[in-house]
Design an enzyme around this catalytic site. Sequence first.
Site, PDB file in Angstrom:
ATOM      1  N   ASP A  96      27.522  45.085  47.576  1.00  0.00           N
ATOM      2  CA  ASP A  96      28.657  45.806  48.154  1.00  0.00           C
ATOM      3  C   ASP A  96      29.879  44.893  48.288  1.00  0.00           C
ATOM      4  O   ASP A  96      29.778  43.784  48.819  1.00  0.00           O
ATOM      5  CB  ASP A  96      28.244  46.316  49.542  1.00  0.00           C
ATOM      6  CG  ASP A  96      29.263  47.240  50.164  1.00  0.00           C
ATOM      7  OD1 ASP A  96      29.529  48.296  49.577  1.00  0.00           O
ATOM      8  OD2 ASP A  96      29.797  46.893  51.244  1.00  0.00           O
TER       9      ASP A  96
ATOM     10  N   GLU B  46      29.838  45.259  43.153  1.00  0.00           N
ATOM     11  CA  GLU B  46      30.973  46.160  43.356  1.00  0.00           C
ATOM     12  C   GLU B  46      32.215  45.282  43.471  1.00  0.00           C
ATOM     13  O   GLU B  46      32.486  44.700  44.516  1.00  0.00           O
ATOM     14  CB  GLU B  46      30.801  47.012  44.616  1.00  0.00           C
ATOM     15  CG  GLU B  46      31.865  48.085  44.695  1.00  0.00           C
ATOM     16  CD  GLU B  46      32.115  48.609  46.107  1.00  0.00           C
ATOM     17  OE1 GLU B  46      32.668  49.708  46.234  1.00  0.00           O
ATOM     18  OE2 GLU B  46      31.799  47.908  47.084  1.00  0.00           O
TER      19      GLU B  46
END
Length: 524
Positions: free
Chosen positions: A215, A270
Amino acid sequence: MTGAPWWRSGVVYQIYPRSFADAGPGGAGRPGVGTLEGIRRHLDHLVWLGVDALWLSPFYRSPMADFGYDVSDHCDVDPTFGTLADFDRLLADAHDRGLRVLIDWVANHTSDQHPWFVDSRSSPRSPRRSWYLWRDPAPGGGPPNHWRAAFGGGGGDGGGEVPAWTLDPASGQYYLHLFLPEQPDLDWSHRPVVEALHDVLRFWLDRGVDGFRADAIHAIGKDPALADGPDDLAGQPRSSTNDHPSTHEHLRELRTLLDGYPGERVMVGEVYLLDTAKVAPYYGDGDELHLAFNFPPLFTPWDVGAWRSRLAEVERHLHPVGAWPTWVLGNHDNPRPRTRFGSEARARAAAFLLLGLQGTAFLYAGDELGLEDAEVGPEEAVDPGGRDGCRAPIPWDASPGHGWAARPWLPWPPGPDLRNVASQRQDPGSVLHLHRRLLAARRASPALRLGDLEVLDAPEGVLAWSRVHAADRRTVAVNFTGAPRPVPLDGDGWVVEVASDGAGEGRPWSGRLGADQAVVLAPG
Ligand code: TEU
């Protein structure tokens, strides 16, 4: 047949656990909220669909301020979703069926309820104070710099309206949070933080996961001076512009850690920098991320010129450095392709971009059903980032409860009586069956999975490309216009392998694409 690792040729299916499936009538967990056991019950369906791997959005202990992206214990399952034993069962059953499992690793920040932050906040003299980014107010008072948070300031997902700093009245210091105030940023320049997050990876690698979706990974390295940065970025959330060199040192260590494990473990990062040129360096010299999300295509409208540009950018920036592309058309943060592109015909054709271009494809659960975003009124809205619509529950069948034990936590997407799994499985013409045929075609063709890509000359409004791997060849063509288009091809004998509307499959290519139609052609 090819020495390529699975994660290059594979299709990864993203599951947002809250919204996928609950444990069914009489099952454990909170009715109306998806669970790990709910996912396990549907593994055979995912094998039938033909994906290679699952990526599970966070299921860790969390106060749910950001529905799991605010982690309070990285190494346990939140009771909402089940138990560690449920996870182990899910992983074992997925592996038994040949499905790999990636999990989300949230390393940039924790929950403000995480024991690390509770300790850090307790006193400026706490040994954990330096695990987070605490600073005195600016000389004239107020936040230490002009960085803005991703969320806040009246809902919606624009961000940039509120400071990325929150004052702790007890100590008079501010702490940094690129996302919600409930998500304080960790200080990755502090070695114990790095070690602790490495331990989280080892915990799950030892349990057998095949890798991680990392993330907001571009955000972990911060400018040590925490300087303002360029004025033109002042109003933007820092989370979409933070691009500090120290992140790359961290990524090299992470790569060594993962590659030290047997099997083909993978980290897909990400990298939320909306520029392919800026994403490319995150692959390093093949020694950083295995894969990085490239988000410009996710924000590209249904326009042939815009898609040509996206392809050219991948060719210009990723190809020369040996960075294997990724394709994402939907996820839990953005409107679904069916909603963005405005019609089912376009959503069907878009699947040929996702699954036919060169790179690893990430398919967001529900996009294979052609789901639209739910309309979520103000009384039902729950996400501080305004992202509820794409997180609507998956309708499993046509019954009033659509396969859920209770009314789910968000409203249904439009048309669940027809747009549900069971109804579409019975209908060979459905969007679901189209995805299944495309996935099968990809699985059977080295050219589609791994082949080189060349953009072909095509009439206005059409994007056509070839894929070639050794003797295997395919041609893919997408009509972005609302009118038929002739698509003459060199060489005879092409056969329609998959068509977005099913028309002509198995028959010789007519040389003509229908409105918003796409095809995969195979040599006859
Ligand atoms: O997203 C990071 C991110 O930068 C974007 O999500 C963006 O800020 C936001 O969605 C704008 O609408 C990741 C997760 O995908 C997201 O769900 C989390 O909320 C976020 O990190 C914080 O963990």
